[in-house]
Design a protein around this motif. Structure first.
Motif: not given
Ligand code: FDA
Length: 312
Positions: A12, A22, A18, A288
Motif C-alpha cells: 500500500s 483510488t 495508491k 487511502y
C-alpha cells in the motif's frame, strides 16, 4: 498476526498501488463501509444516528503525513469547524457524553521539513483551546513508531494546559507498558497497533500483542486515569469488563471504543448494557491510508475487495 498484513501494508506504500486503488470504481463501495463520507454534510447525519443509538463518537478528519504547510492549515481550519458542529450535539445523555475529535499530528504538520514538531504542537494547542471552550474532547492518534516519542512529547507539553487531552498507545510496541505506567493518570486510548513495525520495536505474533495489551490494560485500569479500551477483540472486551469489576470502575470511568463499520451489533450490545461505547468515525477524501490499514487487519476484507474487483 494475520500473515498477509505486512504484505498489504508494504504494497500500500507504493504510489502505483495508491493510483490503482483510488481510481478503481469498486473502491468507493468498500470505502463507504469504513468512512462516514467525504464532507461534514455526509458526516453529521451519521454522527446523529450513532448518538441516537446511545453510542458516543470520536471524529477523525482523514489525513496524514502532510508535507505542505498550507494543507496543515486547511486541516486545522476543518477541525475548528468540526468542533463547533460536534459541540452543538453534546450532552444528549449526561456530562460524560462529550463528543470528541481524534487527530493525527502528522496531519497537523509534524512531518514538515522545517520545525514540523513545533508547528504540530502549536496546532494541537489551537485545537485544544477551541475544544475546551466548546466542551469537546481531543485525543491524539498513534502513528508509526518513528513518531511515538515526538507525539508523546507534544502531548505532555499541551497537556500541562489541557489535562484532559487524550493520547493513543499501541500495545504491539515494546515501550508501551512503560508508557502506560507513566501516563496511567490520564485519558489513554489503548489499541493493538495498525502499522508495519520491525521486530526490534514491536511484538509480531498476535498472542504476544494480546498479552501485552492485557498487561497494559491492567496498568491503566488500576491507575487514576480514564482508560479507553479500543478493540473489537472479544477476549480483550471481556478482560476490560472483568478488570472494571475488580477495580470498582463504573461505566462512567472507562470506555469501550470501536471503529465505524466494525462489529456494529457488538457496539449496540455494549451500549444497551449501559457501557460507554465510543465509535471512531473517520471522514474526508484522504481515506487511502486508513482504508489499507483496515484491509490489512482482516484477510476477509481484502477478499471482499478483490472479489468485488473481479466481478465488475
Ligand atoms: P483484532 O485485529 O484481533 O480483531 C478482533 C476482531 O475484530 C476480528 O476477529 C474481527 O471480527 C474484528 N475486526 C478487527 N478489525 C477488523 C476490520 N478491519 N474489519 C472487519 N473486522 C475487523 N491503531 C493505531 O496504530 N493507531 C491509532 O491511533 C489507532 N486508533 C484506533 C482507535 C480505535 C477506537 C480503535 C478501535 C482502533 C484504533 N487503531 C489504531 C487500530 C488498532 O490498532 C487495530 O489495528 C484494530 O483495532 C484491530 O485490532 P483489534 O484490537 O480490534 O483486534
Amino acid at each position: 498476526m494475520n500473515p498477509l498484513r505486512p504484505v498489504i501494508l508494504a504494497a500500500s506504500a507504493s504510489p502505483r498501488m495508491k493510483r490503482i486503488v483510488t481510481a478503481t470504481p469498486v473502491t468507493a463501495e468498500i470505502v463507504r463501509r469504513f468512512v462516514a463520507g467525504e464532507g461534514r454534510d455526509e458526516l453529521i447525519p451519521v454522527v446523529r444516528e450513532l448518538l441516537a443509538s446511545r453510542r458516543l463518537v470520536s471524529v477523525d478528519f482523514l489525513g496524514e503525513n502532510t508535507t505542505d504547510r498550507a494543507q496543515a492549515d486547511v486541516t486545522v481550519a476543518e477541525y475548528l469547524s468540526l468542533i463547533n458542529d460536534l459541540a452543538a450535539m453534546n450532552g444528549f445523555r449526561d456530562a460524560t457524553a462529550r463528543t470528541e475529535v481524534s487527530v493525527k499530528l502528522s496531519a497537523l504538520g509534524q512531518a514538515l521539513p522545517v520545525d514540523g514538531p513545533a508547528i504540530a504542537t502549536e496546532n494541537l494547542r489551537i485545537l485544544c483551546t477551541k475544544a475546551a471552550q466548546a466542551g469537546v474532547w481531543v485525543t491524539v492518534d498513534a502513528e508509526d513508531h518513528t513518531t511515538t516519542e515526538a507525539t508523546l512529547t507534544a502531548v505532555r507539553e499541551v497537556r500541562a494546559e489541557f489535562p484532559w487531552l487524550g493520547v493513543v498507545l499501541q500495545a504491539y510496541l515494546h515501550r508501551t507498558e512503560a508508557d502506560c505506567r507513566e501516563l496511567s493518570g490520564s485519558r489513554i486510548r489503548l489499541c493493538k497497533g495498525a502499522y508495519r513495525e520491525p521486530h526490534t520495536v514491536a511484538y509480531q505474533r498476535s498472542a504476544e500483542v494480546t498479552d501485552s495489551y492485557l498487561r497494559c490494560l491492567e496498568i491503566l485500569m488500576c491507575g487514576a486515569g480514564y482508560p479507553m479500551v479500543a478493540t473489537h477483540d472479544p477476549v480483550l472486551i471481556l478482560a476490560a469488563e472483568q478488570l472494571a469489576a475488580e477495580t470498582g470502575r463504573g461505566p462512567d470511568r472507562f470506555e469501550h471504543q470501536m471503529l465505524f463499520g466494525i462489529r456494529d451489533p457488538e457496539q449496540l450490545r455494549l451500549a444497551a448494557a449501559g457501557n460507554a461505547m465510543r465509535v471512531y468515525v473517520p471522514y474526508g477524501s484522504q481515506w487511502y491510508g486508513y482504508l489499507t490499514r483496515r484491509l490489512a487487519e482482516r484477510p476477509a476484507n481484502l477478499t471482499f475487495f478483490l472479489r468485488a474487483l473481479v466481478s465488475k
